[in-house]
Design a protein around this motif. Structure first.
Motif, PDB file in Angstrom:
ATOM      1  N   LEU A  22      41.968 -51.774  39.386  1.00 55.06           N
ATOM      2  CA  LEU A  22      40.890 -50.807  39.195  1.00 55.06           C
ATOM      3  C   LEU A  22      41.440 -49.435  38.838  1.00 55.06           C
ATOM      4  N   ALA A  23      42.536 -49.041  39.504  1.00 60.36           N
ATOM      5  CA  ALA A  23      43.129 -47.732  39.212  1.00 60.36           C
ATOM      6  C   ALA A  23      43.672 -47.687  37.785  1.00 60.36           C
ATOM      7  N   ALA A  24      44.333 -48.756  37.363  1.00 64.92           N
ATOM      8  CA  ALA A  24      44.919 -48.791  36.022  1.00 64.92           C
ATOM      9  C   ALA A  24      43.854 -48.764  34.939  1.00 64.92           C
ATOM     10  N   ARG A  25      42.697 -49.336  35.219  1.00 64.08           N
ATOM     11  CA  ARG A  25      41.625 -49.421  34.227  1.00 64.08           C
ATOM     12  C   ARG A  25      40.548 -48.348  34.428  1.00 64.08           C
ATOM     13  N   SER A  26      40.781 -47.451  35.380  1.00 67.13           N
ATOM     14  CA  SER A  26      39.818 -46.365  35.678  1.00 67.13           C
ATOM     15  C   SER A  26      38.415 -46.908  35.937  1.00 67.13           C
ATOM     16  N   ILE A  27      38.358 -47.992  36.736  1.00 65.40           N
ATOM     17  CA  ILE A  27      37.081 -48.610  37.090  1.00 65.40           C
ATOM     18  C   ILE A  27      36.625 -48.049  38.426  1.00 65.40           C
ATOM     19  N   SER A  28      35.427 -47.498  38.455  1.00 69.96           N
ATOM     20  CA  SER A  28      34.879 -46.947  39.693  1.00 69.96           C
ATOM     21  C   SER A  28      34.222 -48.059  40.508  1.00 69.96           C
ATOM     22  N   ALA A  29      34.476 -48.042  41.798  1.00 72.16           N
ATOM     23  CA  ALA A  29      33.881 -49.045  42.690  1.00 72.16           C
ATOM     24  C   ALA A  29      33.876 -48.486  44.100  1.00 72.16           C
ATOM     25  N   ARG A  30      33.080 -49.104  44.946  1.00 68.23           N
ATOM     26  CA  ARG A  30      33.068 -48.713  46.355  1.00 68.23           C
ATOM     27  C   ARG A  30      34.410 -49.047  46.996  1.00 68.23           C
ATOM     28  N   PRO A  31      34.732 -48.425  48.127  1.00 69.09           N
ATOM     29  CA  PRO A  31      35.978 -48.762  48.827  1.00 69.09           C
ATOM     30  C   PRO A  31      35.959 -50.206  49.322  1.00 69.09           C
ATOM     31  N   CYS A  32      37.142 -50.735  49.582  1.00 68.50           N
ATOM     32  CA  CYS A  32      37.263 -52.097  50.101  1.00 68.50           C
ATOM     33  C   CYS A  32      36.508 -52.236  51.422  1.00 68.50           C
ATOM     34  N   ARG A  33      35.772 -53.345  51.567  1.00 69.77           N
ATOM     35  CA  ARG A  33      34.977 -53.607  52.768  1.00 69.77           C
ATOM     36  C   ARG A  33      35.466 -54.808  53.562  1.00 69.77           C
ATOM     37  N   THR A  34      36.446 -55.541  53.046  1.00 69.99           N
ATOM     38  CA  THR A  34      36.739 -56.870  53.602  1.00 69.99           C
ATOM     39  C   THR A  34      37.364 -56.848  54.985  1.00 69.99           C
ATOM     40  N   ARG A  35      37.900 -55.717  55.415  1.00 68.51           N
ATOM     41  CA  ARG A  35      38.497 -55.649  56.751  1.00 68.51           C
ATOM     42  C   ARG A  35      37.460 -55.966  57.835  1.00 68.51           C
ATOM     43  N   ASN A  36      36.204 -55.628  57.572  1.00 65.32           N
ATOM     44  CA  ASN A  36      35.155 -55.841  58.568  1.00 65.32           C
ATOM     45  C   ASN A  36      34.035 -56.744  58.053  1.00 65.32           C
ATOM     46  N   ILE A  71      41.426 -65.565  37.824  1.00 69.81           N
ATOM     47  CA  ILE A  71      41.825 -66.921  37.448  1.00 69.81           C
ATOM     48  C   ILE A  71      42.544 -67.550  38.633  1.00 69.81           C
ATOM     49  N   GLY A  72      41.993 -68.647  39.154  1.00 77.07           N
ATOM     50  CA  GLY A  72      42.610 -69.342  40.279  1.00 77.07           C
ATOM     51  C   GLY A  72      41.821 -69.177  41.561  1.00 77.07           C
ATOM     52  N   ALA A  73      41.314 -70.302  42.108  1.00 74.22           N
ATOM     53  CA  ALA A  73      40.469 -70.239  43.306  1.00 74.22           C
ATOM     54  C   ALA A  73      41.169 -70.826  44.523  1.00 74.22           C
ATOM     55  N   GLY A  74      42.407 -70.367  44.740  1.00 72.30           N
ATOM     56  CA  GLY A  74      43.046 -70.585  46.027  1.00 72.30           C
ATOM     57  C   GLY A  74      42.657 -69.452  46.953  1.00 72.30           C
ATOM     58  N   ILE A  75      43.408 -69.271  48.036  1.00 77.69           N
ATOM     59  CA  ILE A  75      43.022 -68.258  49.006  1.00 77.69           C
ATOM     60  C   ILE A  75      43.142 -66.849  48.430  1.00 77.69           C
ATOM     61  N   THR A  76      44.142 -66.594  47.592  1.00 80.53           N
ATOM     62  CA  THR A  76      44.297 -65.246  47.035  1.00 80.53           C
ATOM     63  C   THR A  76      43.212 -64.948  46.015  1.00 80.53           C
ATOM     64  N   GLY A  77      42.954 -65.896  45.120  1.00 82.13           N
ATOM     65  CA  GLY A  77      41.935 -65.676  44.105  1.00 82.13           C
ATOM     66  C   GLY A  77      40.537 -65.521  44.690  1.00 82.13           C
ATOM     67  N   THR A  78      40.185 -66.364  45.650  1.00 79.40           N
ATOM     68  CA  THR A  78      38.863 -66.219  46.278  1.00 79.40           C
ATOM     69  C   THR A  78      38.798 -64.900  47.044  1.00 79.40           C
ATOM     70  N   GLY A  79      39.927 -64.494  47.651  1.00 82.01           N
ATOM     71  CA  GLY A  79      39.944 -63.217  48.359  1.00 82.01           C
ATOM     72  C   GLY A  79      39.707 -62.045  47.431  1.00 82.01           C
ATOM     73  N   ILE A  80      40.306 -62.083  46.245  1.00 79.78           N
ATOM     74  CA  ILE A  80      40.092 -61.008  45.265  1.00 79.78           C
ATOM     75  C   ILE A  80      38.635 -61.002  44.804  1.00 79.78           C
ATOM     76  N   TYR A 115      46.291 -62.843  52.922  1.00 81.55           N
ATOM     77  CA  TYR A 115      45.512 -62.971  51.685  1.00 81.55           C
ATOM     78  C   TYR A 115      44.566 -61.792  51.490  1.00 81.55           C
ATOM     79  N   ARG A 116      43.942 -61.313  52.562  1.00 84.55           N
ATOM     80  CA  ARG A 116      42.956 -60.226  52.433  1.00 84.55           C
ATOM     81  C   ARG A 116      43.635 -58.936  51.992  1.00 84.55           C
ATOM     82  N   TYR A 117      44.757 -58.644  52.611  1.00 82.71           N
ATOM     83  CA  TYR A 117      45.532 -57.452  52.235  1.00 82.71           C
ATOM     84  C   TYR A 117      46.041 -57.566  50.803  1.00 82.71           C
ATOM     85  N   MET A 118      46.527 -58.744  50.430  1.00 79.71           N
ATOM     86  CA  MET A 118      47.017 -58.965  49.065  1.00 79.71           C
ATOM     87  C   MET A 118      45.901 -58.779  48.048  1.00 79.71           C
TER      88      MET A 118
END
Length: 511
Positions: free
Chosen positions: A395-409, A30-39, A383-386
């Motif tokens: 994801l950890a709290a909800r036990s959701i499996s996903a690939r590792p974060c890719r946004t650094r590159n 919810i929210g399409a500022g820099i943090t929300g779009t980053g998430i 924003y990217r780190y946040m």
């Protein structure tokens, strides 16, 4: 490939209809500022199904009211906050070299050495700049990307900031930081890159109610509502976070900027940087910007009470900025020189005491009783780190499996390394167009279907008709306000806005 990044009214309608058929998702943001779009980008690039909703438009709130700086964290080093200083320097380097090298450039910052500045203060600023160089090196950012600081002479200082006070000038201290061509353009690029990776990006859609597993949506254009379920819901609404989760308490701080014609500052090539009297690590900046403007900022004032959609500068803040900058100018600027102003509210975490300028800029990820996650605080640079931190926590709290974060590159739309980039040369295009769109600039002209695509939207404004059309056909603009106020920043000067508005309405109607 380019169609995957194109945000259009038709795509919005189709994706809303799809949600009505199957409203089950991995993540709702919810929210399409820099943090929300980053998430949203982080989650989509990990292979999750993602919905990003925004009550208004992309970058409608605080994310378009910043100083357009990608800070290296020097200010935080001065207050002993080494962690946020180092992270800021690292994230600045990631933006400048990998994520958005087309949107972030090195900005020279000139501190004029005037008689009013004592030897101790000069030494303190010089030490700070050297520490900034060390931060840059520690973050792995090369001097070819961000030059090292140095002292310069009188003639070079005057050449870079022509209206600086000459009497007693003893040269200047020069350092470099990152500067965005525009903060709202960064948000748009992140949102389109999220769409490229499969995220649904829906503006003019609000969250009527939200829990940790569900959100009731309302289409603000039609009034229709629908319910979606999600494995994780993340509230990234900034200063409005308390409206989504009433348990969150923030202490908004208003940062105000004034807008001038660059000619008022002699068309500077460096940001004139003036220490605020009585402060150790706060400055006022007069920064050369796109569209032939200089932005002068910034303030840090308590902003209690209801949160306005569009904050406004106060007379006291305007006087403060003018008084401070005039200490370093040969001729005083007045309110008659001010062509516009803007103010944004920082979503600071309420500690109950102290000045807002002294409150931590650290972010926090908070889980409500319903299981919804909210992210508050923080800085645009991080924003990217946040986003990574908030998503990892959810994801950890909800036990959701996903690939590792890719946004650094992960290169954003417009970066040469993004698949949407064209292989055609940009050398024949206006430099202003390339500065705003990077490697995608040729596509802006090539995709245009309007008449006279390379004509300016108004005399003296270096924005083309093709850019207005592109805002509608690729960047999710649904109104003329979206075009002039956020996809371009023409609207910061009311007279310019009035001259360009009819063209925006024309191209919106034809798209």
């Amino acid at each position: 490939m380019s169609d995957l990044t194109a945000l259009t009214a038709a795509r919005r309608s189709a994706e809303l209809a799809d949600l009505g058929d199957d409203g089950r998702l991995d993540v709702v943001v919810i929210g399409a500022g820099i943090t929300g779009t980053g998430i949203a980008l982080d989650a989509a690039s990990r292979g999750l199904s993602v919905l990003l909703i925004e009550k208004h438009d992309l970058a409608f709130g605080t994310s378009r009211w910043s100083s357009k700086l990608v800070h290296g964290g020097l200010r935080y080093l001065a207050t002993g906050n080494v962690g946020i200083a180092r992270r800021s320097a690292v994230e600045r380097g990631i933006l400048m070299t990998r994520n958005a090298p087309h949107l972030v450039r090195p900005m020279p910052q000139l501190v004029p050495l005037l008689p009013s500045m004592g030897r101790a203060q000069r030494a303190l600023i010089r030490t700070g700049f050297v520490a900034g160089d060390a931060l840059r090196i520690l973050a792995g950012t090369k001097s070819s990307t961000l030059p090292r600081s140095r002292r310069i002479g009188v003639s070079q200082s005057v050449a870079m900031a022509p209206t600086v006070r000459r009497d007693g000038l003893d040269g200047g201290l020069l350092a470099y930081d990152g500067q965005l061509i525009d903060d709202a353009r960064l948000v748009t690029a992140v949102a389109r890159t999220a769409a490229q990776h499969g995220a649904r990006v829906l503006t003019r859609v609000s969250a009527v109610a939200a829990t940790g597993t569900s959100v009731q949506l309302r289409d603000e254009l039609t009034g229709e509502t629908l319910d979606v379920t999600a494995r994780a819901v993340i509230n990234a609404t900034g200063v409005w976070a308390g409206e989504v989760d009433s348990t969150i308490k923030l202490r908004p701080s208003r940062g105000t900027h004034l807008v001038f014609d660059a000619a008022s500052f002699g068309n500077p090539t460096a940001a004139l940087t003036i220490p605020i009297p009585g402060e150790i690590n706060r400055f006022v900046f007069a920064m050369p910007e796109q569209l032939g403007r200089v932005y002068l900022g910034l303030t840090d004032e308590d902003a209690p009470g209801p949160i306005p959609d569009v904050p406004e500068a106060t007379p006291g803040e305007i006087s403060f900025l003018l008084d401070t900058v005039n200490t370093a100018l040969g001729g005083a600027l007045t309110t008659a020189d001010v062509k516009g102003s803007y103010a944004g509210l920082r979503p600071l975490i309420d500690t109950g005491t102290g000045r807002t300028s002294d409150l931590s800029r650290e972010h926090a990820v908070i889980e409500s009783d319903s299981g919804m996650f909210s992210i508050v605080g923080g800085k645009l640079t991080e924003y990217r780190y946040m986003a990574e931190d908030a998503l990892d926590r959810a994801l950890a709290a909800r036990s959701i499996s996903a690939r590792p974060c890719r946004t650094r590159n992960l290169p954003l739309v417009g970066a040469a390394a993004n698949p949407v980039a064209t292989l055609r040369t940009t050398s024949h295009l206006p430099s202003s167009l390339v500065a705003r769109y990077g490697a995608e600039a040729p596509n802006v002209i090539a995709s245009a279907r309007c008449e006279r695509p390379t004509d300016r939207v108004a005399d003296g404004i270096d924005v083309t008709r093709a850019e207005f059309e592109f805002a509608v056909t690729h960047e999710g603009a649904l109104s003329a306000d979206d075009i002039v106020d956020r996809r371009t920043r023409i609207g910061l000067v009311e007279s310019d806005r009035n001259r360009a508005l009819a063209v925006a309405e024309e191209l919106l109607a034809r798209a």
